[in-house]
Design a protein around this motif. Sequence first.
Motif, PDB file in Angstrom:
ATOM      1  N   CYS A 249       0.720  -1.034  -0.067  1.00  7.04           N
ATOM      2  CA  CYS A 249      -0.140   0.155  -0.380  1.00  7.04           C
ATOM      3  C   CYS A 249       0.557   1.273  -0.430  1.00  7.04           C
ATOM      4  O   CYS A 249       1.978   0.979   0.894  1.00  7.04           O
TER       5      CYS A 249
ATOM      6  N   ARG B 299      -9.220  -3.305   1.622  1.00  6.62           N
ATOM      7  CA  ARG B 299      -8.031  -3.474   0.895  1.00  6.62           C
ATOM      8  C   ARG B 299      -7.486  -4.466   1.428  1.00  6.62           C
ATOM      9  O   ARG B 299      -7.043  -5.806   1.061  1.00  6.62           O
TER      10      ARG B 299
ATOM     11  N   ARG C  58      -8.617  -7.907   2.691  1.00  7.95           N
ATOM     12  CA  ARG C  58      -9.442  -8.316   1.289  1.00  7.95           C
ATOM     13  C   ARG C  58      -8.054  -9.658   1.026  1.00  7.95           C
ATOM     14  O   ARG C  58      -7.832 -10.799   1.043  1.00  7.95           O
TER      15      ARG C  58
ATOM     16  N   GLU D 156      -1.867  -2.415  -5.527  1.00  5.80           N
ATOM     17  CA  GLU D 156      -3.061  -1.947  -7.189  1.00  5.80           C
ATOM     18  C   GLU D 156      -1.881  -1.068  -7.808  1.00  5.80           C
ATOM     19  O   GLU D 156      -0.872  -0.393  -7.097  1.00  5.80           O
TER      20      GLU D 156
END
Length: 375
Positions: A142, A152, A155, A224
């Motif tokens: 992150c 997130r 998850r 991401e």
Amino acid sequence: MHIPARERAGSRDPSRAAATLFGVPEASPSTPSDAPFDARALEPYGWDEHWAARLAGYPDAKPGRVTRHDGSALHLATPSGVVVAPLARRLDPAPAVGDWIACEGGEPIAVLPRDSVLRRRAADRDTDQVLATNVDVVFLVCGLDRVVKTGRIDRGATLARDAGATPIVVLTKAALASEPEVTAAEIAAASPGIEVIVTSAREGVGLDELRDRARGQTVTMLGESGAGKSSLVNALLGEDVAAVGEVRAGDSKGRHTTTARDLHVLPGGGVLIDTPGIRGVGLWVEPDAVAETFADVDDLAVDCRFTDCLHDTEPGCAVTAAIEDGRLAPERLAGWRALHDEAITSPNVAMTYEEARRVKELARSTRSAERRKGR
């Protein structure tokens, strides 16, 4: 260690081409197709007696570990080096990066039984997508230059635990975030039971800690695009093997600079699987993986009056009582409910919900008895 791509075998017979790539003489009536191999060459990739025992089911084969999958061919780390082996037959399960493969005459013939499968729900169809196999640790990456979403993280941790791997939160770009919106302590408090490591690839902050966690393990990263995975990969490997892209100034979003999964050997020991950034983290897990991620909620639920308590309006609910007296944050229950509901409706869940409820009831009864015995 950067694993270069090799030229494909072209239109030649796949088995003969693969044999040449493996450095093995082409088979003849008087020449065995596979010569004895030195297993020590594969130890940096994680080869040990555990995998040797699984290969024993294929007495004429020698092993290779998938470092990249190009659709019609596998890049394999073998005792003879890293080679490209065309897939001349369909393997079940389909090979993925991290798999160990049995090869005969240079041809992949089987995927050795896996220790773990890291997977998510596919974004465009009702099935799973395998991200990596035989993974021990998952770095949940992150960037501190953007909002860090605990949902997130939950998850990603659930995916890791479903695979039997250890999740570790890696906060990147510490040097770029002069005033990060969250601190490592806040992330640790919001996601109890998960280690948090703060890093800055440019300044070398936190890299030794990551190397320690990776030593002797197979590690992969989830995050991401633009979170800083590629910079982290380059820093850990000590060379530029992953392209680093720019992020938009407005929202710190990045492009997909990594487009394929690649397996690298870390200089200090261990293996790193680099993966493309992913936007969605749909669950394809058993409900028990959610319970592990929310162990604080699950531990409280042991004392609920009803074993099938949904922690909503039921009387005698220990979880809602913990929220009322401040022992549990409401966000934790909301996070648990969202992932639990998604998991029990996932098409991959083998048991019916009622069967799962009975199994959970038995587990809670056992834990309650153990707790009383320890008092």
